[in-house]
Design a protein around this motif. Structure first.
Motif, PDB file in Angstrom:
ATOM      1  N   GLU A 155      44.189  44.045  41.101  1.00  0.00           N
ATOM      2  CA  GLU A 155      44.683  45.326  40.473  1.00  0.00           C
ATOM      3  C   GLU A 155      45.657  46.254  40.848  1.00  0.00           C
ATOM      4  O   GLU A 155      45.826  46.934  39.561  1.00  0.00           O
ATOM      5  CB  GLU A 155      43.528  46.268  41.389  1.00  0.00           C
ATOM      6  N   GLN A 156      46.505  45.528  41.334  1.00  0.00           N
ATOM      7  CA  GLN A 156      48.565  46.137  41.269  1.00  0.00           C
ATOM      8  C   GLN A 156      48.964  45.145  40.208  1.00  0.00           C
ATOM      9  O   GLN A 156      49.551  45.739  39.842  1.00  0.00           O
ATOM     10  CB  GLN A 156      48.121  45.587  43.027  1.00  0.00           C
TER      11      GLN A 156
ATOM     12  N   ASN B   1      42.512  38.508  46.765  1.00  0.00           N
ATOM     13  CA  ASN B   1      42.047  39.989  47.063  1.00  0.00           C
ATOM     14  C   ASN B   1      42.482  40.718  45.356  1.00  0.00           C
ATOM     15  O   ASN B   1      43.385  41.230  44.851  1.00  0.00           O
ATOM     16  CB  ASN B   1      43.397  39.965  47.698  1.00  0.00           C
TER      17      ASN B   1
ATOM     18  N   ASP C 105      42.527  44.091  45.487  1.00  0.00           N
ATOM     19  CA  ASP C 105      42.786  45.210  45.493  1.00  0.00           C
ATOM     20  C   ASP C 105      44.629  44.693  45.271  1.00  0.00           C
ATOM     21  O   ASP C 105      45.379  45.358  43.981  1.00  0.00           O
ATOM     22  CB  ASP C 105      43.718  45.550  47.268  1.00  0.00           C
ATOM     23  N   ARG C 106      45.092  43.164  45.257  1.00  0.00           N
ATOM     24  CA  ARG C 106      46.508  43.031  44.749  1.00  0.00           C
ATOM     25  C   ARG C 106      45.812  42.882  42.983  1.00  0.00           C
ATOM     26  O   ARG C 106      47.298  42.791  42.211  1.00  0.00           O
ATOM     27  CB  ARG C 106      46.583  41.498  45.409  1.00  0.00           C
TER      28      ARG C 106
ATOM     29  N   LYS D 141      37.999  44.702  38.200  1.00  0.00           N
ATOM     30  CA  LYS D 141      37.748  44.831  39.637  1.00  0.00           C
ATOM     31  C   LYS D 141      36.635  44.084  39.430  1.00  0.00           C
ATOM     32  O   LYS D 141      35.867  44.077  38.442  1.00  0.00           O
ATOM     33  CB  LYS D 141      37.418  46.508  39.684  1.00  0.00           C
TER      34      LYS D 141
END
Length: 117
Positions: free
Chosen positions: A94-95, A89, A91-92, A109
């Motif tokens: 990146e977090q 994932n 988004d994860r 990314k």
């Protein structure tokens, strides 16, 4: 004849340097991905737990080993390719640095331009 020998030796030395750099990049990427294996549940799960302590420790270790701009560039490319794989994932991914309180000098990314770092 002597010039040919010198040119051949110079060419061989250049090839060895290039191969050495490529091997170092591959090793750095493999070591980074291995250190981040504990992060897999967070990066792939449908309802993931927060990143574990071992995940964050691995993230810190990876970035501590990146001591040159070439290392940073190699890690950027490594993470870019890893995030582009199915099941991760983005988004994860990146977090993760924020959650683990790790300063990463590039965004994680799949579309990042690693030549900027």
């Amino acid at each position: 004849m002597e010039k040919q020998t010198i040119l051949m030796a110079s060419g061989l030395m250049m090839m060895m340097l290039i191969l050495s750099a490529t091997t170092t990049k591959a090793y750095l990427c493999q070591a980074a991905l291995k250190a981040l294996l504990p992060c897999r549940p967070f990066l792939t799960g449908s309802n993931p737990p927060a990143p574990s302590d071992s995940c964050c420790l691995g993230a810190h270790e990876v970035l501590d080993k990146a001591t040159s701009s070439q290392d940073i560039n190699s890690l950027c490319a490594c993470f870019k390719n890893a995030v582009a794989q199915d099941g991760i994932n983005s988004d994860r991914a990146e977090q993760l640095p924020n959650l683990c309180k790790v300063k990463v000098p590039f965004p994680i990314k799949p579309d990042v331009n690693c030549n900027k770092f």
